[in-house]
Motif scaffolding. Sequence first.
Motif, PDB file in Angstrom:
ATOM      1  N   ASP A 151      -8.001  35.689  73.181  1.00  0.00           N
ATOM      2  CA  ASP A 151      -9.245  35.436  72.749  1.00  0.00           C
ATOM      3  C   ASP A 151      -9.523  35.529  71.068  1.00  0.00           C
ATOM      4  O   ASP A 151      -9.923  34.569  70.480  1.00  0.00           O
ATOM      5  N   ARG A 152      -8.841  36.387  70.699  1.00  0.00           N
ATOM      6  CA  ARG A 152      -8.654  36.304  69.197  1.00  0.00           C
ATOM      7  C   ARG A 152      -8.017  35.196  68.583  1.00  0.00           C
ATOM      8  O   ARG A 152      -8.379  34.609  67.389  1.00  0.00           O
ATOM      9  N   ARG A 153      -6.816  34.946  69.217  1.00  0.00           N
ATOM     10  CA  ARG A 153      -6.062  33.804  68.465  1.00  0.00           C
ATOM     11  C   ARG A 153      -6.975  32.450  68.834  1.00  0.00           C
ATOM     12  O   ARG A 153      -6.705  31.498  67.835  1.00  0.00           O
ATOM     13  N   ILE A 154      -7.735  32.320  69.703  1.00  0.00           N
ATOM     14  CA  ILE A 154      -8.327  31.123  69.774  1.00  0.00           C
ATOM     15  C   ILE A 154      -9.326  31.120  68.721  1.00  0.00           C
ATOM     16  O   ILE A 154      -9.811  30.054  68.008  1.00  0.00           O
ATOM     17  N   ARG A 194     -11.686  23.565  75.979  1.00  0.00           N
ATOM     18  CA  ARG A 194     -10.829  23.489  77.228  1.00  0.00           C
ATOM     19  C   ARG A 194      -9.999  24.862  77.519  1.00  0.00           C
ATOM     20  O   ARG A 194      -9.711  25.497  78.578  1.00  0.00           O
ATOM     21  N   LEU A 195      -9.429  25.397  76.013  1.00  0.00           N
ATOM     22  CA  LEU A 195      -8.789  26.573  76.424  1.00  0.00           C
ATOM     23  C   LEU A 195      -9.617  27.787  76.851  1.00  0.00           C
ATOM     24  O   LEU A 195      -9.090  28.569  77.534  1.00  0.00           O
ATOM     25  N   ARG A 196     -10.896  28.000  76.336  1.00  0.00           N
ATOM     26  CA  ARG A 196     -11.704  28.866  76.759  1.00  0.00           C
ATOM     27  C   ARG A 196     -12.073  28.694  78.168  1.00  0.00           C
ATOM     28  O   ARG A 196     -12.165  29.691  79.004  1.00  0.00           O
ATOM     29  N   SER A 256     -11.296  31.057  83.474  1.00  0.00           N
ATOM     30  CA  SER A 256     -10.784  30.901  85.029  1.00  0.00           C
ATOM     31  C   SER A 256      -9.994  31.935  85.187  1.00  0.00           C
ATOM     32  O   SER A 256      -9.601  32.668  86.404  1.00  0.00           O
ATOM     33  N   LEU A 257      -8.911  32.457  84.135  1.00  0.00           N
ATOM     34  CA  LEU A 257      -7.986  33.560  84.473  1.00  0.00           C
ATOM     35  C   LEU A 257      -8.755  34.711  84.499  1.00  0.00           C
ATOM     36  O   LEU A 257      -8.516  35.623  85.393  1.00  0.00           O
TER      37      LEU A 257
END
Length: 120
Positions: free
Chosen positions: A50-53, A69-71, A76-77
Amino acid sequence: MRKLIAPALILAAVSVAAPSFAQSYQRPPVVQHAGYGPWQSINARQANLDRRIDQGVRSGQISRREATRLRGEFNSLLRLEANYRRGGLTAWERTDLDRRFDRLSAQVRNERHDRDNRRG
């Protein structure tokens, strides 16, 4: 005389051990994998991703579309993990989550370094 020595030894042992009980450890212990680097708990991996995004978006290395898209994959994970934890996390489920977090981590790294959304 012997009656005085025993309580004195117990008092000395407790006074030496007591400060170690008061220590607080904020970081979870790091366990080394053979060839894979340090192991992190699932919660630590989630916070790190989360921090890296967030950092990628703030620095301009990740576009809003890429971040969305990454979030989505990240969320979903989180849902998958919640489903796994309902019945207790088995070794297979833990391995599956680790593999999926590894894949998402690689995607974040690739998006941050693909140079398609650099400022300046």
